[in-house]
Each structure stands twice: as C-alpha cells, then as structure tokens.
Scaffold this motif. Structure first.
Motif, PDB file in Angstrom:
ATOM      1  N   UNK A 121     -15.855  -9.317   0.711  1.00  0.00           N
ATOM      2  CA  UNK A 121     -14.271  -9.444   0.202  1.00  0.00           C
ATOM      3  C   UNK A 121     -14.587 -11.125   0.350  1.00  0.00           C
ATOM      4  N   UNK A 122     -14.672 -11.546   1.151  1.00  0.00           N
ATOM      5  CA  UNK A 122     -14.523 -12.940   1.496  1.00  0.00           C
ATOM      6  C   UNK A 122     -12.638 -13.101   1.570  1.00  0.00           C
ATOM      7  N   UNK A 123     -11.623 -14.248   2.013  1.00  0.00           N
ATOM      8  CA  UNK A 123     -10.351 -14.146   2.455  1.00  0.00           C
ATOM      9  C   UNK A 123      -9.378 -14.992   1.064  1.00  0.00           C
ATOM     10  N   UNK A 124      -7.763 -14.048   1.850  1.00  0.00           N
ATOM     11  CA  UNK A 124      -7.377 -15.183   0.604  1.00  0.00           C
ATOM     12  C   UNK A 124      -6.136 -14.909   1.117  1.00  0.00           C
ATOM     13  N   UNK A 125      -4.967 -15.563   0.281  1.00  0.00           N
ATOM     14  CA  UNK A 125      -3.680 -16.031   0.995  1.00  0.00           C
ATOM     15  C   UNK A 125      -2.731 -14.698  -0.078  1.00  0.00           C
ATOM     16  N   UNK A 126      -2.009 -14.536   0.301  1.00  0.00           N
ATOM     17  CA  UNK A 126      -0.927 -14.069   0.480  1.00  0.00           C
ATOM     18  C   UNK A 126       0.685 -15.178   0.487  1.00  0.00           C
ATOM     19  N   UNK A 127       0.882 -14.921  -0.113  1.00  0.00           N
ATOM     20  CA  UNK A 127       2.197 -15.420   0.284  1.00  0.00           C
ATOM     21  C   UNK A 127       3.798 -15.015   1.135  1.00  0.00           C
ATOM     22  N   UNK A 128       3.495 -14.232   1.011  1.00  0.00           N
ATOM     23  CA  UNK A 128       4.324 -13.469   1.769  1.00  0.00           C
ATOM     24  C   UNK A 128       4.038 -13.120   3.333  1.00  0.00           C
ATOM     25  N   UNK A 129       2.232 -12.581   3.770  1.00  0.00           N
ATOM     26  CA  UNK A 129       1.659 -12.551   4.944  1.00  0.00           C
ATOM     27  C   UNK A 129       0.551 -13.403   5.402  1.00  0.00           C
ATOM     28  N   UNK A 130       0.093 -14.714   4.645  1.00  0.00           N
ATOM     29  CA  UNK A 130      -0.776 -15.433   4.667  1.00  0.00           C
ATOM     30  C   UNK A 130      -1.798 -15.203   4.907  1.00  0.00           C
ATOM     31  N   UNK A 131      -3.270 -15.606   5.444  1.00  0.00           N
ATOM     32  CA  UNK A 131      -4.701 -15.252   5.300  1.00  0.00           C
ATOM     33  C   UNK A 131      -4.705 -13.878   5.663  1.00  0.00           C
ATOM     34  N   UNK A 132      -5.458 -13.182   4.730  1.00  0.00           N
ATOM     35  CA  UNK A 132      -6.089 -11.602   4.404  1.00  0.00           C
ATOM     36  C   UNK A 132      -6.908 -11.286   4.048  1.00  0.00           C
ATOM     37  N   UNK A 133      -7.609 -10.266   4.833  1.00  0.00           N
ATOM     38  CA  UNK A 133      -8.682 -10.322   4.044  1.00  0.00           C
ATOM     39  C   UNK A 133      -8.207  -9.080   2.663  1.00  0.00           C
ATOM     40  N   UNK A 134      -8.716  -9.204   1.312  1.00  0.00           N
ATOM     41  CA  UNK A 134      -8.226  -8.614   0.391  1.00  0.00           C
ATOM     42  C   UNK A 134      -9.102  -6.821   0.583  1.00  0.00           C
ATOM     43  N   UNK A 135      -7.343  -6.483  -0.113  1.00  0.00           N
ATOM     44  CA  UNK A 135      -7.635  -4.029  -0.059  1.00  0.00           C
ATOM     45  C   UNK A 135      -8.269  -4.172  -0.855  1.00  0.00           C
ATOM     46  N   UNK A 136      -9.643  -3.244  -0.714  1.00  0.00           N
ATOM     47  CA  UNK A 136     -10.075  -2.493  -1.729  1.00  0.00           C
ATOM     48  C   UNK A 136      -9.422  -2.328  -2.464  1.00  0.00           C
ATOM     49  N   UNK A 137     -10.157  -3.097  -3.720  1.00  0.00           N
ATOM     50  CA  UNK A 137      -9.768  -2.773  -5.141  1.00  0.00           C
ATOM     51  C   UNK A 137      -9.552  -0.972  -4.977  1.00  0.00           C
ATOM     52  N   UNK A 138      -8.922  -0.900  -5.670  1.00  0.00           N
ATOM     53  CA  UNK A 138      -8.216   0.402  -6.048  1.00  0.00           C
ATOM     54  C   UNK A 138      -8.815   1.088  -7.874  1.00  0.00           C
ATOM     55  N   UNK A 139      -9.261   2.012  -7.884  1.00  0.00           N
ATOM     56  CA  UNK A 139     -10.121   2.777  -9.222  1.00  0.00           C
ATOM     57  C   UNK A 139      -8.690   2.609 -10.334  1.00  0.00           C
ATOM     58  N   UNK A 140      -7.729   3.078 -10.681  1.00  0.00           N
ATOM     59  CA  UNK A 140      -6.699   2.446 -10.926  1.00  0.00           C
ATOM     60  C   UNK A 140      -6.450   1.319 -11.481  1.00  0.00           C
ATOM     61  N   UNK A 141      -6.204   0.568 -10.546  1.00  0.00           N
ATOM     62  CA  UNK A 141      -5.737  -0.816 -10.987  1.00  0.00           C
ATOM     63  C   UNK A 141      -7.059  -0.998 -11.908  1.00  0.00           C
ATOM     64  N   UNK A 142      -8.304  -0.767 -10.669  1.00  0.00           N
ATOM     65  CA  UNK A 142      -9.712  -1.765 -12.495  1.00  0.00           C
ATOM     66  C   UNK A 142      -9.729  -0.095 -13.539  1.00  0.00           C
ATOM     67  N   UNK A 143      -9.566  -0.337 -14.005  1.00  0.00           N
ATOM     68  CA  UNK A 143      -8.963   1.252 -15.302  1.00  0.00           C
ATOM     69  C   UNK A 143      -8.444   0.406 -15.584  1.00  0.00           C
ATOM     70  N   UNK A 144      -7.383  -0.279 -15.057  1.00  0.00           N
ATOM     71  CA  UNK A 144      -6.389  -0.566 -16.050  1.00  0.00           C
ATOM     72  C   UNK A 144      -6.521  -2.302 -16.261  1.00  0.00           C
ATOM     73  N   UNK A 145      -7.710  -2.593 -15.916  1.00  0.00           N
ATOM     74  CA  UNK A 145      -8.189  -4.082 -15.801  1.00  0.00           C
ATOM     75  C   UNK A 145      -7.807  -5.214 -15.253  1.00  0.00           C
ATOM     76  N   UNK A 146      -7.180  -3.920 -13.895  1.00  0.00           N
ATOM     77  CA  UNK A 146      -6.758  -5.480 -12.906  1.00  0.00           C
ATOM     78  C   UNK A 146      -7.726  -5.377 -11.681  1.00  0.00           C
ATOM     79  N   UNK A 147      -8.511  -6.364 -11.364  1.00  0.00           N
ATOM     80  CA  UNK A 147      -9.346  -6.549 -11.181  1.00  0.00           C
ATOM     81  C   UNK A 147      -8.731  -7.570 -10.139  1.00  0.00           C
ATOM     82  N   UNK A 148      -8.490  -8.426 -10.289  1.00  0.00           N
ATOM     83  CA  UNK A 148      -8.298  -8.986  -8.886  1.00  0.00           C
ATOM     84  C   UNK A 148      -7.382  -7.939  -7.671  1.00  0.00           C
ATOM     85  N   UNK A 149      -7.742  -8.643  -6.623  1.00  0.00           N
ATOM     86  CA  UNK A 149      -7.365  -7.907  -5.145  1.00  0.00           C
ATOM     87  C   UNK A 149      -5.728  -7.909  -5.229  1.00  0.00           C
ATOM     88  N   UNK A 150      -5.527  -6.689  -4.279  1.00  0.00           N
ATOM     89  CA  UNK A 150      -4.547  -7.009  -3.637  1.00  0.00           C
ATOM     90  C   UNK A 150      -4.008  -7.615  -1.879  1.00  0.00           C
TER      91      UNK A 150
END
Ligand code: UD1
Length: 346
Positions: A121-150
């Motif tokens: 999934x690569x690497x992301x930057x969180x404004x609070x937690x800095x350099x992070x790997x993303x969380x695995x995308x949740x089914x409820x997020x994907x179903x709701x059309x939220x595709x960007x990981x958290x």
C-alpha cells in the motif's frame, strides 16, 4: 558482455534483448513459453532456447556468461489463493534453481525483475502521526465510496508520499509475495557467493507487444483491449487512484544500464525503482487512451477490488544516481501511442 536473458520471449524480455544487441552485447535467450503467457499454439523463436527453469537446469547455457538478466516470471495480481503454488514455483523455486546453477558456473552478477508491488500500500503522511503505512481499507468505507485509506493510528485522513527503496515490504498478493521472496533468495545468494544483484522494481509497464487482456493483465492492457473491442474502459473506484506508468522501452533501457554497471555495485543486492517520475490517475490514463484511439469515453463503475492498493508512486532518484537512468518516454506520449501499438495476442 555475454548475457543470459531469461523470459527472452516475453513482453519486457523481447525489448531488453533487442536493446542489448543494439548496444553490442551477445544475448543468449531462454524462455519456457508458458501457455498462460503465450497461449497453446505458440510458434517459438528458434533463436531462443525453450526450457523451463522450474524443472530444468541451465548449467550448459551459463558457460562464458558475464551477467544473468532474469525476467522469466508469472506476472499479474493472481486470481485467487489457488494461484499461490504457481507463483511460488515459477517465480521462487525457479529463481532458486537458477541461482544455484549460477553458483556452480561461477557467474556472480545478476540483474532481476522485481516490482513496486513489494511495497504493498505504500507510505502516507498523517498530519498527526507523521510517516505511516496506511491502514487496510475497510469494507464499510469502500462500500460507502471512501477509497482513500486511513491513518492506522488515528483513523484520520492521510496523503500519499513518494516511496524510496528503503520502504518496508508489505506484499498483498500472491505475485507480490513471490517477488519479495525472489529478492530475498537473490540476497541470500549474494551473501553465499559474494555475488552482486541489481533488483529493478518496475512500476506499471506498458507499450508495444504488451499481452492482450488476460485474467493476469494489468490495467493498461485491459483498457487497451477494451478499446480495441470498441468498448469503453471500465474505471474502478473513483478513478483518482494514482500510479506511475513507465514505457517498456525505458524499462528495457534500465535493464541494459544495470547489466552494464552491475560490476560497479557492491556485493549484495541493490534495488532501484524503475518509474517514469510522472504521476497519472487511472481515470486520466483511461481518458488519454480513449481520446488517442477515438474510442468510447471511460465509464466510472464504482467497483473495487479488495486486493487493490490505492496510490503507489515511487521516487526515481536512486536509479538516476546509481544507474544514470531517467525515463525518455513521457507517459502522455507513450499512453497516446499505446492506443495504436500492437498487442501480443496469445
Ligand atoms: C500492476 C500489475 C502488477 C505489477 C505492477 C507494477 C497486474 C494485474 N498488476 O499492479 O503485477 O507488478 O503493476 O508493474 O498486472 N483498474 C480499473 N479497471 C480495470 C482494472 C484495474 O480501474 O479493469 C484499476 C485498479 O482498481 C487499480 C489500478 O487500475 O486501482 C491498477 O490496477 P492493476 O494494473 O491491476 O494493478 P497494479 O496494482 O497497478
């Protein structure tokens, strides 16, 4: 130099063989002509040795070889868990056999095809937690059309960042796991043999001779094949997922540069991202292809695949510094040309 090129009849191998010969190298080509890649009625090139690395040794072919360029592999994401043994056999067991044969023959330099899929999934930057790997995308997020990981820590929004070669391995598919293992086998061989290996982590490769749509094809081949059938490319998620599309000509050039410079690398495995350095969304890629072909405009389906990664973009800096490699084909031009490039039909 005298090069043993495995996967010589494949999409990328064909281009490497041509460029290496143009630069005055002697190339011994080897290919298993797997049915999954070449179809059942293949007419093998008589200039390429037909042999399967899973079951046959190559000691005779290694005589006088300076560098092995190992491209032979089963590619794609894999369809389901039933593909696991085939990836392990074609990509890992076959590589292990090749490395053992190289050790017997005293060949100590290797260039190998790896992939950006090792980063998952690569690497992301969180404004609070800095350099992070993303969380695995949740089914409820994907179903709701939220595709960007958290963010895996706070669950908030995160933004993707460029991946360098030190990024942690996080393989998500059978293919990705086999590529990570392949790099580890090569690394162990380097330690045992004082060998040098250059692993080239390809981003999304496209260009002439690309295999037409199969269950193992990447998105560029799928869209190009859809357009050829007069159908619209079907774009998943919201089309804003980001990739780096790198032309096969550049991938082949990177291999030849690595072949020519592997001996100036230290003992051990050195990895390089092979990317164009330009980002493209899947939606833009589909639109560029459709426009260039005068075909149907892409359709946004809102479908998603659980194994897909959202954004993967690599830094091309290390390959520039270590190999003097920069891509020559800009994706806008190359993708527009892909609309008319011939595909390989099985
Ligand atoms: C691809 C390759 C992978 C390779 C890597 C780097 C495949 C299947 N994947 O990974 O093996 O190592 O590039 O070279 O060959 N999509 C659509 N519509 C479709 C199909 C896909 O919108 O019909 C989207 C997907 O949801 C995804 C993106 O296109 O977001 C890329 O998909 P794909 O090419 O399959 O996989 P990659 O992860 O980019």
């Amino acid at each position: 130099m005298k090069i043993l090129l495995t996967g010589a009849a494949g999409f990328i191998g064909t281009h490497i063989g041509r460029i290496a010969r143009e630069r005055g190298h002697e190339v011994v080509g080897l290919d298993a002509y797997l049915e999954a890649a070449h179809g059942p009625d293949v007419a093998p090139d008589p200039a390429i040795v037909r042999r399967d690395l899973r079951t046959h040794d190559v000691d005779d072919l290694l005589e006088g070889i300076d560098v092995v360029c190992h491209q032979a592999a089963m590619v794609g994401n894999g369809v389901d868990a039933q593909d696991l043994p085939a990836y392990a056999e074609n990509n890992d067991a076959a590589t292990a056999r090749l490395l053992a044969a190289m050790a017997r023959a005293g060949v100590g330099d290797l260039v190998m095809a790896s992939s950006m899929v090792v980063y998952g999934d690569g690497r992301y930057t969180c404004p609070t937690d800095g350099d992070v790997p993303p969380a695995v995308r949740r089914d409820d997020d994907l179903e709701a059309g939220r595709y960007d990981p958290r963010c895996p820590v706070c669950g908030g929004d995160i933004t993707w960042r460029e991946i360098d070669e030190d990024t942690t391995f996080l393989p998500r598919t059978s293919y990705a796991a086999s590529k990570v293992a392949q790099e580890h086998y090569a690394s162990a061989w380097c330690t045992l043999q004082s060998g040098r290996a250059v692993a080239l982590r390809y981003h999304n490769v496209y260009g002439p001779g690309m295999p037409a749509d199969t269950p193992y094809s990447g998105v560029a081949a799928i869209f190009r094949s859809a357009i050829a059938r007069g159908e619209a490319p079907r774009v998943f998620e919201d089309g804003r997922q980001v990739r780096d599309f790198v032309h096969v000509h550049d991938v082949a050039r990177a291999n030849v540069l690595a072949i020519e410079q592997v001996t100036s690398h230290p003992v051990g495995l050195t990895a390089y991202n092979v990317a164009s350095g330009h980002t493209f969304t899947i939606g833009e890629m589909a639109a560029t292809l459709s426009r260039a072909a005068g075909g149907e405009a892409p359709v946004l389906t809102g479908d998603y695949r659980r194994f897909d990664v959202r954004h993967v973009v690599a830094s091309p800096a290390a390959a520039r510094e270590g190999l003097g490699f920069t891509a020559e084909v800009a994706p806008h031009d190359g993708l527009a040309r892909l609309a008319h490039d011939p595909l390989r039909t099985r």
